[in-house]
Design a protein around this motif. Sequence first.
Motif, PDB file in Angstrom:
ATOM      1  N   LYS B 162      48.422  25.519  88.514  1.00 26.65           N
ATOM      2  CA  LYS B 162      49.753  26.311  88.818  1.00 26.65           C
ATOM      3  C   LYS B 162      49.502  27.555  87.748  1.00 26.65           C
ATOM      4  O   LYS B 162      49.050  27.418  86.720  1.00 26.65           O
ATOM      5  CB  LYS B 162      50.677  25.399  87.794  1.00 26.65           C
ATOM      6  CG  LYS B 162      51.335  24.372  88.738  1.00 26.65           C
ATOM      7  CD  LYS B 162      52.599  23.770  88.132  1.00 26.65           C
ATOM      8  CE  LYS B 162      52.272  23.072  86.880  1.00 26.65           C
ATOM      9  NZ  LYS B 162      53.739  22.190  86.318  1.00 26.65           N
ATOM     10  N   GLY B 163      49.674  28.705  88.195  1.00 21.65           N
ATOM     11  CA  GLY B 163      49.543  29.943  87.494  1.00 21.65           C
ATOM     12  C   GLY B 163      50.590  30.801  87.338  1.00 21.65           C
ATOM     13  O   GLY B 163      51.368  30.960  88.346  1.00 21.65           O
ATOM     14  N   MET B 164      50.731  31.750  86.392  1.00 22.89           N
ATOM     15  CA  MET B 164      51.947  32.532  86.093  1.00 22.89           C
ATOM     16  C   MET B 164      51.065  33.822  86.456  1.00 22.89           C
ATOM     17  O   MET B 164      50.557  34.450  85.804  1.00 22.89           O
ATOM     18  CB  MET B 164      52.432  32.539  84.724  1.00 22.89           C
ATOM     19  CG  MET B 164      53.701  33.346  84.742  1.00 22.89           C
ATOM     20  SD  MET B 164      54.293  33.701  82.978  1.00 22.89           S
ATOM     21  CE  MET B 164      55.630  32.562  82.787  1.00 22.89           C
ATOM     22  N   VAL B 165      52.047  34.313  87.535  1.00 25.94           N
ATOM     23  CA  VAL B 165      51.695  35.954  87.836  1.00 25.94           C
ATOM     24  C   VAL B 165      52.897  36.778  87.942  1.00 25.94           C
ATOM     25  O   VAL B 165      53.872  36.276  88.644  1.00 25.94           O
ATOM     26  CB  VAL B 165      50.895  36.014  89.370  1.00 25.94           C
ATOM     27  CG1 VAL B 165      50.633  37.637  89.584  1.00 25.94           C
ATOM     28  CG2 VAL B 165      49.665  35.245  89.344  1.00 25.94           C
ATOM     29  N   GLU B 166      53.041  37.844  87.243  1.00 25.90           N
ATOM     30  CA  GLU B 166      54.220  38.634  87.213  1.00 25.90           C
ATOM     31  C   GLU B 166      55.523  37.744  86.962  1.00 25.90           C
ATOM     32  O   GLU B 166      56.656  37.830  87.601  1.00 25.90           O
ATOM     33  CB  GLU B 166      54.441  39.461  88.713  1.00 25.90           C
ATOM     34  CG  GLU B 166      53.352  40.559  88.695  1.00 25.90           C
ATOM     35  CD  GLU B 166      53.471  41.076  90.030  1.00 25.90           C
ATOM     36  OE1 GLU B 166      54.216  40.643  91.054  1.00 25.90           O
ATOM     37  OE2 GLU B 166      52.597  42.095  90.425  1.00 25.90           O
ATOM     38  N   ARG B 167      55.362  37.199  85.809  1.00 25.82           N
ATOM     39  CA  ARG B 167      56.533  36.169  85.223  1.00 25.82           C
ATOM     40  C   ARG B 167      56.820  35.107  86.195  1.00 25.82           C
ATOM     41  O   ARG B 167      58.228  34.565  85.992  1.00 25.82           O
ATOM     42  CB  ARG B 167      57.866  37.121  84.980  1.00 25.82           C
ATOM     43  CG  ARG B 167      57.267  38.240  83.649  1.00 25.82           C
ATOM     44  CD  ARG B 167      58.687  38.545  83.127  1.00 25.82           C
ATOM     45  NE  ARG B 167      59.265  39.225  84.055  1.00 25.82           N
ATOM     46  CZ  ARG B 167      60.554  39.793  83.636  1.00 25.82           C
ATOM     47  NH1 ARG B 167      61.228  39.727  82.527  1.00 25.82           N
ATOM     48  NH2 ARG B 167      61.371  40.218  84.263  1.00 25.82           N
ATOM     49  N   SER B 168      55.980  34.851  87.248  1.00 26.28           N
ATOM     50  CA  SER B 168      56.689  33.748  88.044  1.00 26.28           C
ATOM     51  C   SER B 168      55.529  32.709  88.442  1.00 26.28           C
ATOM     52  O   SER B 168      54.318  33.122  88.517  1.00 26.28           O
ATOM     53  CB  SER B 168      56.993  34.454  89.418  1.00 26.28           C
ATOM     54  OG  SER B 168      57.477  33.506  90.265  1.00 26.28           O
ATOM     55  N   TYR B 169      55.760  31.377  88.275  1.00 27.16           N
ATOM     56  CA  TYR B 169      54.765  30.474  88.366  1.00 27.16           C
ATOM     57  C   TYR B 169      54.703  30.077  89.926  1.00 27.16           C
ATOM     58  O   TYR B 169      55.495  30.085  90.733  1.00 27.16           O
ATOM     59  CB  TYR B 169      55.245  29.172  87.643  1.00 27.16           C
ATOM     60  CG  TYR B 169      54.693  29.029  86.568  1.00 27.16           C
ATOM     61  CD1 TYR B 169      53.348  28.888  86.112  1.00 27.16           C
ATOM     62  CD2 TYR B 169      55.516  29.408  85.291  1.00 27.16           C
ATOM     63  CE1 TYR B 169      53.074  28.635  84.752  1.00 27.16           C
ATOM     64  CE2 TYR B 169      55.347  29.253  83.904  1.00 27.16           C
ATOM     65  CZ  TYR B 169      54.301  29.061  83.700  1.00 27.16           C
ATOM     66  OH  TYR B 169      53.466  28.789  82.270  1.00 27.16           O
ATOM     67  N   GLN B 170      53.449  29.917  90.409  1.00 28.93           N
ATOM     68  CA  GLN B 170      53.031  29.733  91.855  1.00 28.93           C
ATOM     69  C   GLN B 170      51.748  28.621  91.722  1.00 28.93           C
ATOM     70  O   GLN B 170      51.131  28.435  90.540  1.00 28.93           O
ATOM     71  CB  GLN B 170      52.991  30.870  92.581  1.00 28.93           C
ATOM     72  CG  GLN B 170      54.204  31.239  93.191  1.00 28.93           C
ATOM     73  CD  GLN B 170      53.612  32.487  94.410  1.00 28.93           C
ATOM     74  OE1 GLN B 170      52.839  33.452  94.121  1.00 28.93           O
ATOM     75  NE2 GLN B 170      54.225  32.021  95.411  1.00 28.93           N
ATOM     76  N   ARG B 171      51.660  28.106  92.747  1.00 26.08           N
ATOM     77  CA  ARG B 171      50.306  27.169  93.101  1.00 26.08           C
ATOM     78  C   ARG B 171      49.303  28.079  93.682  1.00 26.08           C
ATOM     79  O   ARG B 171      49.554  28.751  94.741  1.00 26.08           O
ATOM     80  CB  ARG B 171      50.478  25.852  93.902  1.00 26.08           C
ATOM     81  CG  ARG B 171      51.104  24.881  93.091  1.00 26.08           C
ATOM     82  CD  ARG B 171      51.333  23.713  93.587  1.00 26.08           C
ATOM     83  NE  ARG B 171      51.434  22.377  92.856  1.00 26.08           N
ATOM     84  CZ  ARG B 171      50.664  21.388  93.165  1.00 26.08           C
ATOM     85  NH1 ARG B 171      50.315  21.145  94.475  1.00 26.08           N
ATOM     86  NH2 ARG B 171      50.969  20.423  92.524  1.00 26.08           N
ATOM     87  N   PHE B 172      47.882  28.040  93.131  1.00 22.41           N
ATOM     88  CA  PHE B 172      46.960  28.791  93.824  1.00 22.41           C
ATOM     89  C   PHE B 172      45.669  27.857  93.963  1.00 22.41           C
ATOM     90  O   PHE B 172      45.524  26.708  93.231  1.00 22.41           O
ATOM     91  CB  PHE B 172      46.455  30.024  92.731  1.00 22.41           C
ATOM     92  CG  PHE B 172      47.772  31.082  92.457  1.00 22.41           C
ATOM     93  CD1 PHE B 172      47.749  32.211  93.398  1.00 22.41           C
ATOM     94  CD2 PHE B 172      48.374  30.661  91.431  1.00 22.41           C
ATOM     95  CE1 PHE B 172      48.698  33.043  93.068  1.00 22.41           C
ATOM     96  CE2 PHE B 172      49.566  31.680  91.100  1.00 22.41           C
ATOM     97  CZ  PHE B 172      49.690  32.910  91.827  1.00 22.41           C
TER      98      PHE B 172
END
Lengths: 230, 198
Positions: B162-172
């Motif tokens: 689970k990573g935060m990119v540009e203030r948004s969490y997503q799964r990678f």
Amino acid sequence: MKLLICTLFSFLFISYSWSQSSFSSGLLPRIRVSTKIGDNLKLVNGIESRQLLIDNTREESFDYEYVLTDLSSLLSYKLGSSSKINAGYLIRFEDNEVFHRTIQQLSWVQYADPIRFGHRFVTDQTFGNKQSPKFRTRYRLTLEKPLSGNKIDPTEWYLKLGNEYLGEWQNGEFNLEIRLLPFLGYEVSNTNKIEFGLDYRIGSLIDAATENDLWITVNWYYSLQFKPKN
Amino acid sequence: MSKYTFYRNNRIKLFVFCLIIYTSSYAQVKFEKEYRIKEDQVPSQAVTFIKKAFNEVKIKWYKEESHEGKTIEAKTVVDGIKHSIEFDTLGTPLDVERTVKLSSLSSTLQEDIKTTLEQQFVKYKIIKIQTQWKAADETLIQLLRKEKTTHPYAQNYEIVLKGMVERSYQRFEVLLNEKAELLKILTIQQRNTDNLDF
């Protein structure tokens, strides 16, 4: 054989509920349509309606009766990759009366491939002209499992089991309700799901006479996807 | 039924009808599917590979269809470790993946992985790590049988996080080589959770 056992079990269960306390059953279709309105924000609109078919407290136990319709609208804010905070409003039309409900909700999803667990905490406050305000707090645990493969893909079936505990305060009195929610779901696409199942509610558990409600339910979840303008 | 109730019921039916018509015009289809298949539907080359690599283990076979094409996958658990062996549709092995714990990797490698991930994400939480072997058939069999091999092979690390990119969490899904250098990052499209949230 399985069908026979299920039928027999259902018959015994209904007979028991009928003889021990109040029992009612009917239809409870639900629609939830969500629309993304920002990076972490979406609007979830819902409609559900209850139609009673069986009620052992009536003179005519088997009869159709329209009960109520709920319209709801919730704003859902994504806190992390799998948690959300939601708040909104529900309007209920029942017995020529209108009820207003404010809702606050926290939900998150745990992944334990191939199973997904959904947790939901809700508090709500209901106001009507002829009744005292009602305050409720509830927790629901839901398990979702694919029926084939390691994950649920479009055009595949899945099993969803839910268990909810609901505390209710009204006129200084507290009561408890437990809900069991078994569903068979079908993933039409990533934005479109339909579920068939039961919503069994054992209410007034603190009182001497418990209430048993068995709703035959169809849930339809649809997510609107708007393409960005070029 | 009162006139009021009748009017109200029909108004709701009209609303639902309009909603169905409105929403159906936005339907989209995602093309990715994994489903169980029986051993007799698997290419014989893949079955032979598995028989050479493992002794008496229960294998679950899957077929995966995606925008990248079709593959066959064998999944099993050996000594408590999840194994996944991917084949092309002719039964040629593509790679072997084994689930490992971060703590089982050397402390140097753990530090290198941490450094690479911190360069990519503001915050992250590792969900799963798999070692990935890519090699010739016989080399993969040797590795699976825990035998020493003198043949070359690539060992990568596939990390789900689970990573935060540009203030948004997503799964990678992040693929690193054996030196923890970045090879590939894929965004995992998460299934909609409305049916668990509402």
